[in-house]
Design a protein around this motif. Structure first.
Motif: not given
Lengths: 101, 481
Positions: B301-309
């Motif tokens: 989820l942390a890496y996905s939040s990078v993508a979401q940013a």
């Protein structure tokens, strides 16, 4: 004769780069933190130099704010580094490796 | 003769409510360190409600800035403050449940939560780069301590990494403020906009200042290449803290970016857009690709939040107000989904020694059908699959980027979404199709499930009828100066 503002800006840019280099190259948390402090103080010099260039005080006031923030950062940062040291007996950031992946 | 400055404290009433509440909570926790946490949690919710009410009261104000131009009173700030209060309420409840379950009394948590929210509410209203810098520091210092709050090895280590890289980023932010000041002799957002428009030729100093500000703020929202801290901190921090900070920090800092990039440096938009597009594309690609390789749900989820940013940032290439409304919609739908997702992970991980590896999620659909269903809704929204809010949000931001002529960015975003769908759906498949293994350590209590149904319903409702808030957000996207 007044020293040109550019000299101060150049000096602060060099100090900022030295701080950046020590953050990127050092492995000890305390030394990294000292690099950050050097960066912040380099910025203070920039602010004061610009303040003199523009002949107004906003920059100097901002430099005071940044000193207060730096002091607050020291309080929180050293507390966290001490907490880490108590658990692992090291402040080497490469040994802080519970979290990897 | 010096004129006394006009003190218009009503303009920052939401911020004062949050800081005041934080101070009271801090004092009380000092005197009652091992007291029951329920009164603290209730008090926090009351402070949040008061802050939200005073933000609503500012909705119809005629004035645009107050306190000598230091804070702006516009609908963008009001909408963002309301979103922040909502996220804060979920953060407070999840934290309450998390610490209560292990009978681990940390009543400072509520004071820190309110301080962080106060800094964020100040950041979304900041109309001066000095205030931007101070607000970023206030929220960061509170978050560093919240990360370390359980004082186990993982969390303290995460807090150290977060602190060192966060302080490093703050130095760049401050250098950016200094450069902008040097270029324009002012730090006010409006003053910068006035000083920089109509000046012919290139403005290297202002451009350097703007880029350094983007670096400093980009660290806080974990844009590639400033994302290194994100996986460690999101994984190491207690889950309720991760839920709170992943959502609230992004809301606050992206709104500040709207003011800095669209207003202060609006005249440099053509020079800055390529840099923003590169950061956005890098975050979307690298975040999605690295998320595929993870074996731990929090880290994924942390890496996905990078993508979401990266997805959110792609709307910033368009200086139109559709871009701002799109970013706001994305932030709200992302916040609901990510708070819910980390909340469910918290319930599944079983206590303070969090176990969040993929094996915990194997066959969860049989053992914990409610939790599995909730998590699936949140993951589908993060993946951007209709009928969830994430789909509408992606359509809006890509629309904004296309209208600005950045179709290659949209193409990269679409490909990154496909890669993203893979790792989100893999978790859902793991929960639905595999046999459960090992003992079930998931939390059995019913109330958190009920609370987490709220963001799930939000995500679905916003996905089916986005019209309920889009006009509101478009109004918020009109900056009055």
């Amino acid at each position: 004769m007044r020293t040109p503002v550019a000299y101060f800006l150049l000096l602060s840019a060099i100090l900022f780069s030295l701080g950046t280099a020590s953050v990127l190259l050092r492995r000890n948390a305390l030394r990294i933190f000292m690099g950050v402090e050097l960066q912040l103080n380099a910025v203070n010099l920039t602010l004061v130099a610009f303040s003199r260039m523009h002949m107004e005080l906003d920059g100097q006031i901002l430099a005071f704010f940044s000193m207060v923030v730096a002091a607050a950062e020291v309080v929180v940062g050293l507390a966290i580094i001490v907490a880490v040291f108590r658990r692992t007996s090291t402040t080497d950031v490469d040994r802080a490796s519970v979290l990897r992946g | 003769m010096i004129d006394a400055p006009r003190v218009e404290l009503w303009a920052i009433l939401p911020v004062l409510m949050l800081f005041g509440g934080g101070l009271i909570a801090l004092l009380a926790s000092g005197f009652a360190r091992r007291a029951a946490q329920a009164p603290f949690a209730l008090f926090t919710l009351a402070a949040l409600a008061a802050a939200a009410a005073s933000a609503l009261w500012l909705w119809n104000r005629e004035t645009t800035t107050a306190l000598e131009g230091m804070v702006s009173i516009d609908r963008l700030a009001v909408v963002a403050t309301l979103a922040l209060c909502g996220i804060g309420a979920f953060g407070a409840y999840l934290g309450f449940h998390y610490f209560e379950r292990d009978d681990f009394r940390r009543n400072e948590f509520y004071a820190l939560l309110l301080f962080a929210l106060g800094g964020m509410a100040l950041l979304v209203a900041a109309a001066d780069l000095i205030v931007v810098f101070l607000a970023v520091e206030v929220l960061s210092l509170a978050l560093y301590v919240m990360t370390a709050l359980t004082f186990r090895r993982g969390p303290t280590e995460a807090a150290m990494k977060y602190f060192l890289l966060g302080a490093f980023a703050s130095a760049f932010l401050l250098y950016g403020v200094a450069m902008s000041y040097g270029a324009s002799a002012t730090t006010s957002v409006q003053g910068l906009a006035r000083a920089l428009t109509g000046v012919g030729g290139s403005q290297p100093l202002a451009l350097v200042g703007a880029l350094l500000l983007v670096v400093g703020l980009g660290f806080k929202v974990s844009l590639v290449p400033f994302h290194m801290w994100t996986p460690d901190v999101y994984q190491g921090a207690p889950s309720p803290v991760t839920a709170f900070m992943s959502a609230a920090t992004k809301v606050a800092v992206f709104v500040a970016m709207v003011r800095v990039l669209d207003v202060a440096f609006g005249s440099l938009a053509w020079d800055l857009a390529p840099a923003i597009a590169v950061l956005s594309a890098g975050s979307m690609i690298l975040g999605s690709v690295l998320a595929i390789a993870q074996r731990d749900v929090k880290r994924m989820l942390a890496y996905s939040s990078v993508a979401q940013a990266g997805f959110i940032l792609s709307s910033f290439v368009s200086p139109e107000r559709e871009g701002i409304a799109a970013a706001l919609f994305y932030l709200i739908s992302y916040s609901a989904a990510v708070v819910g997702a980390f909340g469910v992970v918290m319930l599944i991980s079983g206590g303070i020694r969090e176990q969040t590896g993929f094996e915990r999620f194997r066959g969860l659909g049989r053992r914990q059908p409610v939790l599995a269903a909730l998590l699936s809704v949140f993951l589908l929204s993060l993946a951007g699959i209709p009928p969830t809010a994430g789909f509408v949000a992606k359509v809006l931001v890509f629309g904004a980027a296309t209208s600005a002529g950045y179709w290659p960015l949209v193409l990269i975003g679409a490909l990154a979404s496909v890669a993203g769908a893979f790792f989100y759906l893999r978790v859902i498949a793991l929960m639905a199709m595999q046999e459960p293994r090992g003992v079930d350590i998931a939390d059995p209590s019913p109330l958190p499930r009920l609370v987490l149904a709220v963001p799930a319903v939000t995500v679905v409702v916003l996905g089916i009828v986005p019209g309920v808030i889009v006009p509101l957000l478009q109004e918020a996207g009109v900056l009055t100066w």
